[in-house]
Design a protein around this motif. Structure first.
Motif, PDB file in Angstrom:
ATOM      1  N   LEU A  10       0.715   4.071  -2.850  1.00  0.00           N
ATOM      2  CA  LEU A  10       0.503   5.493  -2.585  1.00  0.00           C
ATOM      3  C   LEU A  10       1.636   6.325  -3.159  1.00  0.00           C
ATOM      4  O   LEU A  10       1.409   7.333  -3.849  1.00  0.00           O
ATOM      5  N   THR A  26      -7.821  -1.844   0.547  1.00  0.00           N
ATOM      6  CA  THR A  26      -6.624  -2.224   1.305  1.00  0.00           C
ATOM      7  C   THR A  26      -6.661  -1.832   2.778  1.00  0.00           C
ATOM      8  O   THR A  26      -6.303  -2.651   3.635  1.00  0.00           O
ATOM      9  N   PRO A  27      -7.061  -0.608   3.162  1.00  0.00           N
ATOM     10  CA  PRO A  27      -7.122  -0.277   4.600  1.00  0.00           C
ATOM     11  C   PRO A  27      -8.040  -1.204   5.389  1.00  0.00           C
ATOM     12  O   PRO A  27      -7.740  -1.549   6.538  1.00  0.00           O
ATOM     13  N   SER A  38      -7.678   1.069  -4.866  1.00  0.00           N
ATOM     14  CA  SER A  38      -6.876   0.348  -3.881  1.00  0.00           C
ATOM     15  C   SER A  38      -7.222   0.823  -2.466  1.00  0.00           C
ATOM     16  O   SER A  38      -7.337   0.014  -1.537  1.00  0.00           O
ATOM     17  N   SER A  39      -7.429   2.119  -2.305  1.00  0.00           N
ATOM     18  CA  SER A  39      -7.743   2.689  -0.990  1.00  0.00           C
ATOM     19  C   SER A  39      -9.136   2.303  -0.514  1.00  0.00           C
ATOM     20  O   SER A  39      -9.428   2.354   0.689  1.00  0.00           O
ATOM     21  N   TYR A  77       0.830  -1.213   0.000  1.00  0.00           N
ATOM     22  CA  TYR A  77       0.000   0.000   0.000  1.00  0.00           C
ATOM     23  C   TYR A  77       0.859   1.255   0.000  1.00  0.00           C
ATOM     24  O   TYR A  77       0.544   2.241  -0.680  1.00  0.00           O
ATOM     25  N   PHE A  84      -5.011   4.566  -7.214  1.00  0.00           N
ATOM     26  CA  PHE A  84      -4.947   4.981  -5.810  1.00  0.00           C
ATOM     27  C   PHE A  84      -6.319   4.870  -5.147  1.00  0.00           C
ATOM     28  O   PHE A  84      -6.437   4.369  -4.023  1.00  0.00           O
ATOM     29  N   CYS A  85      -7.379   5.304  -5.846  1.00  0.00           N
ATOM     30  CA  CYS A  85      -8.723   5.324  -5.257  1.00  0.00           C
ATOM     31  C   CYS A  85      -9.281   3.924  -5.034  1.00  0.00           C
ATOM     32  O   CYS A  85      -9.808   3.624  -3.962  1.00  0.00           O
TER      33      CYS A  85
END
Length: 307
Positions: free
Chosen positions: A37, A76-77, A72-73, A33, A69-70
């Protein structure tokens, strides 16, 4: 009667319940991650700061980095919280939001890739017409169309999933709220909804491949006709990374969403999902951009300015 109770929250089964694997997996995903980023946000910043990169090719790359980025975010968190803190409960609304934004940005990428393939086709096959064909207005229209199609597709899929009666047990056999895993909780007939997922997904992929395959076929034919070794190498380096990332993305998506659903497929889905939700967004800045001489030159210029 308990099985017919409507759910207000979901329990994500996660990747593993083995405590010996949770910390190593968290460390791996955290590293992935961070690279995602740094790579994608760094690429966006680089394109914004260097006027030499304000061209159609890099506008598409910048939007691809934003999309990676969007989406995955969106996932992943949640996975890292599951592994480190044991946070496996997600509310109904949060689950719907996660599904919506993941599908939206993944679909935007699905349409950005053919737009990039078309851009490379014009650049390689019709270089004299590139400036008049890939104008700023044309590029802007293509990018906006990708986002409109992405969010429209996400609205269809999310509504199609959550219109079902989702009942107890409320355990999602996945590490995030993916469409097939949530649909599996339905206590009503979901056959029509599953067919709708296949048809809508197939249409999106078909439209994208309808542009990508002819574009790259013509590109490869043109490349084979280039006699000068320098021109040959330049054309290959321009398109090889694009074609590699496209093959990985569509290969995984087709395997995930267009295969027949079964209870056994849910476990294999998890492995595929890790790949396209975490690994592909990390790899894209590398395979698309970091091998590019113009990007390296822009990066060096900004670093030297900072000093």
């Amino acid at each position: 009667m308990e099985n017919k109770t409507e759910v207000t929250e979901f329990i994500l089964l996660g990747l593993t319940n083995d405590p010996h694997l949770q910390v190593p997996l968290f460390t791996i995903f955290l590293l992935i991650y961070i690279i995602t980023l740094a790579g994608n946000l760094g690429m966006i910043l680089l394109i914004l700061l260097d006027s030499r990169l304000h061209t159609p090719m890099y506008i598409f790359l910048g939007n691809l980095s934003l999309v990676d980025f969007c989406y995955s975010s969106a996932v992943t968190p949640t996975v890292m919280a599951e592994l480190l803190l044991g946070e496996k409960i997600i509310s109904y609304n949060a689950c719907a939001a996660q599904m919506y934004f993941f599908v939206a940005f993944a679909t935007v990428e699905n349409y950005l890739l053919p737009a990039m393939a078309y851009d490379r086709y014009i650049a390689v096959c019709k270089p004299l017409h590139y400036a008049t064909t890939m104008t700023q207005s044309m590029c802007t229209c293509l990018v906006i169309s990708c986002y409109v199609c992405g969010f429209l597709n996400a609205s269809i899929h999310t509504a199609n999933t959550f219109i079902l009666s989702l009942c107890m047990p409320n355990v999602v056999h996945h590490f995030f709220c993916d469409i097939p895993a949530v649909m599996a909780l339905s206590c009503s007939d979901r056959h029509a909804n599953e067919v709708a997922v296949i048809y809508v997904s197939s249409f999106s992929i078909f439209v994208a491949l309808l542009v990508i395959i002819p574009s790259y076929t013509l590109i490869f034919i043109t490349v084979l006709k280039i006699r000068a070794s320098a021109g040959h190498r330049k054309a290959i380096s321009t398109c090889a990374s694009h074609f590699t990332a496209i093959s990985i993305f569509y290969g995984t998506i087709i395997y995930m969403y267009l295969q027949p659903r079964s209870s056994d497929s849910l476990d294999s889905d998890k492995i595929s999902s890790v790949f396209y939700t975490m690994v592909i967004p990390m790899l894209n800045p590398v395979v698309y951009s970091l091998r590019n001489k113009e990007v390296k030159s822009a990066f060096t210029k900004i670093v030297l300015k900072g000093k």
